[in-house]
Design a protein around this motif. Structure first.
Motif, mmCIF file in Angstrom:
data_model
loop_
_atom_site.group_PDB
_atom_site.id
_atom_site.type_symbol
_atom_site.label_atom_id
_atom_site.label_comp_id
_atom_site.label_asym_id
_atom_site.label_seq_id
_atom_site.Cartn_x
_atom_site.Cartn_y
_atom_site.Cartn_z
ATOM 1 N N VAL A 1 15.514 -1.184 16.196
ATOM 2 C CA VAL A 1 13.958 -0.845 16.787
ATOM 3 C C VAL A 1 13.554 0.320 15.879
ATOM 4 N N ARG A 2 14.405 1.319 15.300
ATOM 5 C CA ARG A 2 13.931 2.502 14.488
ATOM 6 C C ARG A 2 13.106 1.685 13.354
ATOM 7 N N PHE A 3 13.433 0.605 12.663
ATOM 8 C CA PHE A 3 12.604 -0.049 11.578
ATOM 9 C C PHE A 3 11.397 -0.626 12.277
ATOM 10 N N LEU A 4 11.801 -1.381 13.231
ATOM 11 C CA LEU A 4 10.602 -2.227 13.618
ATOM 12 C C LEU A 4 9.617 -1.448 14.402
ATOM 13 N N SER A 5 9.818 -0.403 15.041
ATOM 14 C CA SER A 5 8.527 0.395 15.741
ATOM 15 C C SER A 5 7.598 1.067 14.720
ATOM 16 N N SER B 1 7.820 22.270 34.117
ATOM 17 C CA SER B 1 8.156 22.405 32.588
ATOM 18 C C SER B 1 8.772 21.309 31.809
ATOM 19 N N LEU B 2 9.089 20.023 32.808
ATOM 20 C CA LEU B 2 9.900 18.950 32.261
ATOM 21 C C LEU B 2 8.906 18.061 31.349
ATOM 22 N N PRO B 3 9.194 17.599 30.133
ATOM 23 C CA PRO B 3 8.255 16.743 29.515
ATOM 24 C C PRO B 3 7.707 15.390 30.280
ATOM 25 N N GLY B 4 6.730 15.056 29.954
ATOM 26 C CA GLY B 4 6.230 13.754 30.961
ATOM 27 C C GLY B 4 7.078 12.527 30.560
ATOM 28 N N ARG B 5 7.122 11.760 31.551
ATOM 29 C CA ARG B 5 7.880 10.327 31.089
ATOM 30 C C ARG B 5 7.087 9.673 30.144
ATOM 31 N N GLN B 6 7.706 9.122 29.103
ATOM 32 C CA GLN B 6 6.947 8.347 27.918
ATOM 33 C C GLN B 6 6.921 6.837 28.321
ATOM 34 N N HIS B 7 5.672 6.301 28.388
ATOM 35 C CA HIS B 7 5.562 5.023 28.558
ATOM 36 C C HIS B 7 5.624 4.384 27.164
ATOM 37 N N THR B 8 6.863 3.857 26.497
ATOM 38 C CA THR B 8 7.067 3.123 25.261
ATOM 39 C C THR B 8 6.400 1.683 25.420
ATOM 40 N N GLN B 9 5.480 1.645 24.437
ATOM 41 C CA GLN B 9 4.624 0.287 24.607
ATOM 42 C C GLN B 9 5.334 -0.605 23.544
ATOM 43 N N GLY B 10 5.735 -1.625 23.829
ATOM 44 C CA GLY B 10 6.413 -2.692 22.742
ATOM 45 C C GLY B 10 5.360 -3.127 21.823
#
Ligand code: PHE
Length: 351
Positions: free
Chosen positions: A343-347, A95-104
């Protein structure tokens, strides 16, 4: 005579006290082993009569069976506990959410730089890089900038160590020094052609990079980007500048209706000169104008400092601000946001 029930009770207690299979086997030996308490009882039966042996033997056997049953129960318990422990440690919580692979991603200004290079590249422009620490000669003097020009003042220019007292080194205030650096190399490469009285291949280059000025507000940052453009040939006119720059902007903004304004201006290194403004299409500043470039026909003194004859060679130059193009493209009203590193702006800017 030791009470059989006591022995069974003791056995059960010591089996319960055993916390590992090894402890349990040791406890078993104390009762059922060769010298264990039950075995000893059996041995003690030798002196008994046949009848007594019968009843006593049956009683001991019952006790032995009870001890063996207790032993097996405890074995099972320990095995179950071990299994539970293992299951728990290997548990998979689906039930855990999957690990996110955040991409730069690339910085919005880098995306703009890539776009600029691609568009001018398609028009046959070379891309050149140059030093950010410049000499007074390349940044000012070679660009026909007189010694008393206000741009040289301490208020605009970051001076650094090196150079001479009267001409200290500095952080380049624009990418225009690249006009001279690139042209001098180009002329050197085509020296033989020029000396033989032939016409050299045209100079067509852009030079993107970082530039520095003592300046900070919503449309200025002490470190900012510029992209220089230079086209020198035998017959390159102001009309070509207007065409090339307009065509570039319409491609960059993917809009054929984009409105540009060439405003008469002054730069020591161009004559005539113009500042180029673009109208914001989106965002809070829609309808307003933003200056994105300085431009003009390269001044004859500058052509001479490139090592060329201004009677034969002529062309245009521009210096535009990729940071400002990025503001226009995305409708961003404060240029400093690009350099805060939030990062909130840049992403929000992915290609
Ligand atoms: N270097 C000028 C500036 O930074 C811009 C410019 C470049 C103007 C080339 C004319 C020609 O303001």
């Amino acid at each position: 005579m030791i009470d059989l029930e006591t022995i069974v009770g003791d056995a059960k207690a010591s089996f319960s006290a055993a916390l590992t299979p090894a402890d349990l086997e040791n406890a078993k030996a104390l009762f059922l082993g060769k010298t264990g308490r039950v075995t000893e009882l059996m041995k003690g039966m030798a002196q008994l009569s046949v009848d007594e042996k019968k009843s006593r033997g049956a009683a001991i056997n019952l006790s032995k069976q009870a001890i063996e049953a207790a032993l097996n129960d405890r074995r099972q318990e320990l095995a179950d506990a071990e299994l539970q422990k293992q299951l728990k440690s290997e548990a998979l919580d689906v039930s855990l959410p999957g690990r996110q692979h955040t991409q730069g991603g690339l910085h919005p200004v880098s995306l703009t730089m890539e776009r600029i290079e691609a568009i001018f590249g398609s028009m046959g422009f070379d891309v050149a890089q140059g030093p950010e620490i410049e000499t007074d000669w390349f940044n000012f003097t070679a660009l026909n900038t007189p010694e008393d020009h206000p741009a040289r003042s301490m208020h605009d220019t970051f001076y650094v160590e090196g150079g001479t007292e009267s001409a200290p080194n500095l952080l380049r205030t624009h990418t225009s020094p690249m006009q001279i650096r690139y042209a001098v190399q180009h002329v050197k490469k085509h020296r033989a052609t020029i000396d033989a009285g032939h016409t050299m291949p045209e100079i067509r280059v852009i030079a993107p990079g970082r530039t520095y000025r003592v300046d900070s507000d919503a449309t200025h940052s002490p470190m900012f980007h510029q992209c220089e453009g230079l086209w020198i040939g035998e017959n390159v006119s102001f009309k070509d500048l207007k065409f090339v720059f307009t065509d570039f902007c319409r491609t960059f903004f993917e809009s054929d209706d984009l409105v540009l304004r060439f405003r008469p201006s002054f730069f020591p290194f161009t004559e005539p000169s113009a500042e180029i403004d673009i109208q914001f299409q989106t965002g809070p500043l829609a309808g307003g104008w933003l200056e994105v470039a300085g431009s003009g026909q390269v001044h004859p003194n500058v052509v001479r400092n490139m090592g060329l004859d201004p009677e034969k060679y002529i062309g245009f130059a521009f210096g535009m601000g990729p940071d400002r193009l990025t503001m226009l493209r995305y409708g961003v009203s404060d240029l400093r946001l690009f350099f805060d590193g939030d990062v909130r702006f840049l992403s929000q800017f992915q290609s």
